[in-house]
Design a protein around this motif. Structure first.
Motif, PDB file in Angstrom:
ATOM      1  N   UNK A 119      45.746  42.722  31.405  1.00  0.00           N
ATOM      2  CA  UNK A 119      44.608  42.189  30.677  1.00  0.00           C
ATOM      3  C   UNK A 119      43.352  42.560  31.461  1.00  0.00           C
ATOM      4  N   UNK A 120      42.226  42.375  30.839  1.00  0.00           N
ATOM      5  CA  UNK A 120      41.006  42.718  31.573  1.00  0.00           C
ATOM      6  C   UNK A 120      39.767  42.503  30.757  1.00  0.00           C
ATOM      7  N   UNK A 121      38.658  42.826  31.389  1.00  0.00           N
ATOM      8  CA  UNK A 121      37.378  42.673  30.718  1.00  0.00           C
ATOM      9  C   UNK A 121      36.243  43.029  31.653  1.00  0.00           C
ATOM     10  N   UNK A 122      35.047  42.894  31.137  1.00  0.00           N
ATOM     11  CA  UNK A 122      33.854  43.197  31.932  1.00  0.00           C
ATOM     12  C   UNK A 122      33.145  41.900  32.318  1.00  0.00           C
ATOM     13  N   UNK A 123      32.817  41.804  33.591  1.00  0.00           N
ATOM     14  CA  UNK A 123      32.118  40.623  34.105  1.00  0.00           C
ATOM     15  C   UNK A 123      30.700  41.031  34.482  1.00  0.00           C
ATOM     16  N   UNK A 173      39.540  45.710  40.299  1.00  0.00           N
ATOM     17  CA  UNK A 173      38.160  45.611  39.823  1.00  0.00           C
ATOM     18  C   UNK A 173      37.350  46.789  40.333  1.00  0.00           C
ATOM     19  N   UNK A 174      36.560  47.368  39.448  1.00  0.00           N
ATOM     20  CA  UNK A 174      35.587  48.383  39.842  1.00  0.00           C
ATOM     21  C   UNK A 174      34.194  47.785  39.654  1.00  0.00           C
ATOM     22  N   UNK A 175      33.354  47.977  40.643  1.00  0.00           N
ATOM     23  CA  UNK A 175      32.027  47.357  40.613  1.00  0.00           C
ATOM     24  C   UNK A 175      30.962  48.434  40.388  1.00  0.00           C
ATOM     25  N   UNK A 176      30.020  48.118  39.530  1.00  0.00           N
ATOM     26  CA  UNK A 176      28.963  49.083  39.232  1.00  0.00           C
ATOM     27  C   UNK A 176      27.667  48.331  38.943  1.00  0.00           C
ATOM     28  N   UNK A 204      28.056  44.503  37.684  1.00  0.00           N
ATOM     29  CA  UNK A 204      29.077  44.418  36.632  1.00  0.00           C
ATOM     30  C   UNK A 204      30.422  44.783  37.252  1.00  0.00           C
ATOM     31  N   UNK A 205      31.415  44.015  36.922  1.00  0.00           N
ATOM     32  CA  UNK A 205      32.773  44.288  37.407  1.00  0.00           C
ATOM     33  C   UNK A 205      33.683  44.564  36.216  1.00  0.00           C
ATOM     34  N   UNK A 206      34.351  45.688  36.251  1.00  0.00           N
ATOM     35  CA  UNK A 206      35.380  45.976  35.244  1.00  0.00           C
ATOM     36  C   UNK A 206      36.709  45.561  35.843  1.00  0.00           C
ATOM     37  N   UNK A 207      37.263  44.494  35.293  1.00  0.00           N
ATOM     38  CA  UNK A 207      38.423  43.845  35.918  1.00  0.00           C
ATOM     39  C   UNK A 207      39.691  44.057  35.097  1.00  0.00           C
ATOM     40  N   UNK A 247      38.016  47.122  44.264  1.00  0.00           N
ATOM     41  CA  UNK A 247      38.879  46.183  44.983  1.00  0.00           C
ATOM     42  C   UNK A 247      40.217  46.095  44.260  1.00  0.00           C
ATOM     43  N   UNK A 248      41.295  46.201  45.012  1.00  0.00           N
ATOM     44  CA  UNK A 248      42.646  46.046  44.456  1.00  0.00           C
ATOM     45  C   UNK A 248      43.399  45.040  45.318  1.00  0.00           C
ATOM     46  N   UNK A 249      43.938  44.009  44.680  1.00  0.00           N
ATOM     47  CA  UNK A 249      44.691  42.990  45.416  1.00  0.00           C
ATOM     48  C   UNK A 249      46.129  42.979  44.910  1.00  0.00           C
ATOM     49  N   UNK A 250      47.071  43.029  45.825  1.00  0.00           N
ATOM     50  CA  UNK A 250      48.496  42.910  45.492  1.00  0.00           C
ATOM     51  C   UNK A 250      48.968  41.506  45.863  1.00  0.00           C
ATOM     52  N   UNK A 251      49.388  40.750  44.882  1.00  0.00           N
ATOM     53  CA  UNK A 251      49.938  39.418  45.168  1.00  0.00           C
ATOM     54  C   UNK A 251      51.430  39.588  45.450  1.00  0.00           C
ATOM     55  N   UNK A 252      51.704  40.019  46.655  1.00  0.00           N
ATOM     56  CA  UNK A 252      53.044  40.518  46.991  1.00  0.00           C
ATOM     57  C   UNK A 252      54.095  39.433  47.110  1.00  0.00           C
TER      58      UNK A 252
END
Lengths: 275, 202
Positions: A79-83, A224-227, A62-65, A209-214
């Motif tokens: 915005x976000x949600x659970x995958x 995203x946090x993965x669990x 599960x990813x909390x995005x 995981x953290x991505x910066x679209x610089x």
């Protein structure tokens, strides 16, 4: 000690002049990218994580995005949600996305067709795409221009990307992510910077995981946090059989529809030319 | 902040953009950078289909014309937009200044991406009149014929001043509004209404 050493390497590396990456080898003999700005041990940790996932035959997580979207007024909104994702290699992928606003979307790939359903709008689209998960993810995200935030993670070609694109990076610190001790690594590419947390013990899964679209205005982030990683999930075949709900309408993906419009226009031109 | 729920429950503000480069979570520039997309027919997507990007050159002129048509046909709504414009322009100027400073620090390698920024900027400018969080109108008059392949958000479609006629041909639903016909489609993860040719027999 390992972290202290890596930290020193990382700190020193970032203060050095840029140079061309040079190949290096870990103790296990794995060739990794290295150079004045790349800590080879951290790079090896990253590759190990990606390699582990690409070789896992089946898994679920599960990813909390969360992600930022820059608005026309200049404000960034989150915005976000659970995958909830289930992968059975080589050619089965199921992803269920429940956004914070309560809307739900489902992605199904059964090895032959891609299905994408929006339960709130009560519509779905499907398109034939025989092949493996990598091909399906590529087609969905690139050709159909659709977002699949966990696509990069489940695609087994992620390692090729990092080998090619990373020019700097290293170890930051050891963190606890949702109770899991993790190596906090940071890397840079020309188009984006990213941070990844890899479990320090046990399976080398990503915990965050953290991505910066610089290169975009206001540098929007994807987080995203993965669990709930499970590498022996009980998966029913029916999970990958998409059945539209009663009353659900079939629509097209925009590029497919647009392609049909263009074909129709060309056909019309031919008719006019012939007259 | 009264916590009453009310209209906030279910649906949310559809004038807010939910799409952007960070939504994809992708690390490949082809997924979020657009500039390096494959050249195949299917891959031409947004970059090639000018009809969906009312920005730049003829498209912007077309957009301006549509906005003028809208104002002529909807004087009250146009006045409301005008009333709100001043404050927004100040905000936008601040945003531009800030971004200009930010962008000056990027090197030559970011030039393509910077062009992408200006494309986006134009996109935002076109949406200047629908500041999120307000009741706003979409600058398409229902009677205006639009180019095939033009995509309207659900919000924009619902703002059209007509009650769409729905015709089902086979398994496909067509929505008629004025001289235009639409099919629903997925674009960047969201449902849009795309202008298409009339169904056979109509």
């Amino acid at each position: 000690m390992r972290q202290v050493l890596a930290m020193l390497i990382f700190t020193a590396a970032f203060s050095l002049a840029p140079g061309l990456p040079a190949p290096a080898q870990t103790e296990e003999g794995v060739e990794v990218k290295s150079g004045p700005k790349i800590d080879p041990e951290s790079f090896a940790d990253l590759l190990e994580s990606l390699d582990f996932l690409s070789k896992a035959e089946r898994f679920s997580f599960t990813a909390d995005v969360q992600y930022d979207v820059l608005q026309g007024n200049g404000q960034k909104l989150e915005f976000g949600g659970a995958h909830k994702v289930t992968v059975v290699r080589p050619d089965k992928l199921y992803a269920e996305v429940e956004s914070r606003d309560g809307t739900k979307k489902v992605f199904v790939f059964d090895g032959k067709d891609i299905y994408y359903a929006d339960l709130a709008e009560n519509v779905y689209a499907s398109v034939p795409r025989p092949g493996d998960i990598n091909q399906a993810v590529d087609y969905f995200t690139e050709d159909l221009d659709m977002p699949l935030p966990i696509g990069q993670l489940v695609s087994s070609d992620a390692a090729e990307f990092v080998k090619k694109e990373i020019y700097a990076g290293g170890f930051v610190e050891q963190d606890s992510i949702d109770g899991v001790l993790s190596e906090h690594l940071a890397f840079r590419t020309q188009n984006l910077d990213f941070q990844v947390w890899v479990a320090s013990e046990g399976d080398p899964v990503q915990t965050r995981l953290v991505i910066d679209y610089k290169t975009y205005p206001a540098s929007p982030q994807y987080r995203a946090s993965f669990r709930d990683w499970n590498f022996k999930p009980e998966v029913e075949d029916s999970l990958f059989v998409f059945k539209p709900a009663d009353g659900m309408r079939k629509i097209e993906f925009a590029p497919v529809l647009r392609s049909g419009i263009k074909a129709g226009e060309k056909e019309e031109e031919k008719k006019n030319d012939a007259q | 902040m009264s916590g009453g729920g009310g209209h906030r429950a279910g649906g949310g503000n559809r004038n807010i953009s939910r799409s952007g480069p960070a939504r994809s979570g992708s690390m490949r520039s082809s997924d979020f950078g657009r500039g390096s997309r494959s050249s195949g027919q299917m891959g031409q997507g947004r970059r090639q289909s000018g009809a969906t990007r009312p920005a730049g050159g003829a498209d912007r002129q077309q957009a301006r014309q549509k906005a003028q048509d809208f104002k002529a046909n909807n004087p009250d709504a146009a006045q409301k937009i005008q009333d709100n414009r001043g404050d927004r322009q100040d905000d936008r100027q601040d945003w531009r200044d800030q971004n200009r400073e930010d962008w000056q620090q990027y090197g030559r390698n970011a030039r393509n991406d910077r062009q992408e920024y200006y494309d986006h900027h134009d996109h935002y400018e076109y949406h200047d009149d629908w500041e999120w969080g307000e009741n706003v109108e979409y600058p398409y008059a229902a009677a205006t014929a639009i180019a095939l392949g033009t995509a309207l958000t659900v919000s924009a479609f619902n703002s059209l001043t007509c009650t769409p006629t729905v015709v089902t041909v086979g398994a496909v639903s067509y929505y008629q509004c004025g001289p235009n016909w639409y099919n629903q489609a997925y674009q960047n993860g969201d449902v849009v209404y795309m202008s298409v040719a009339a169904p056979p027999g109509y």
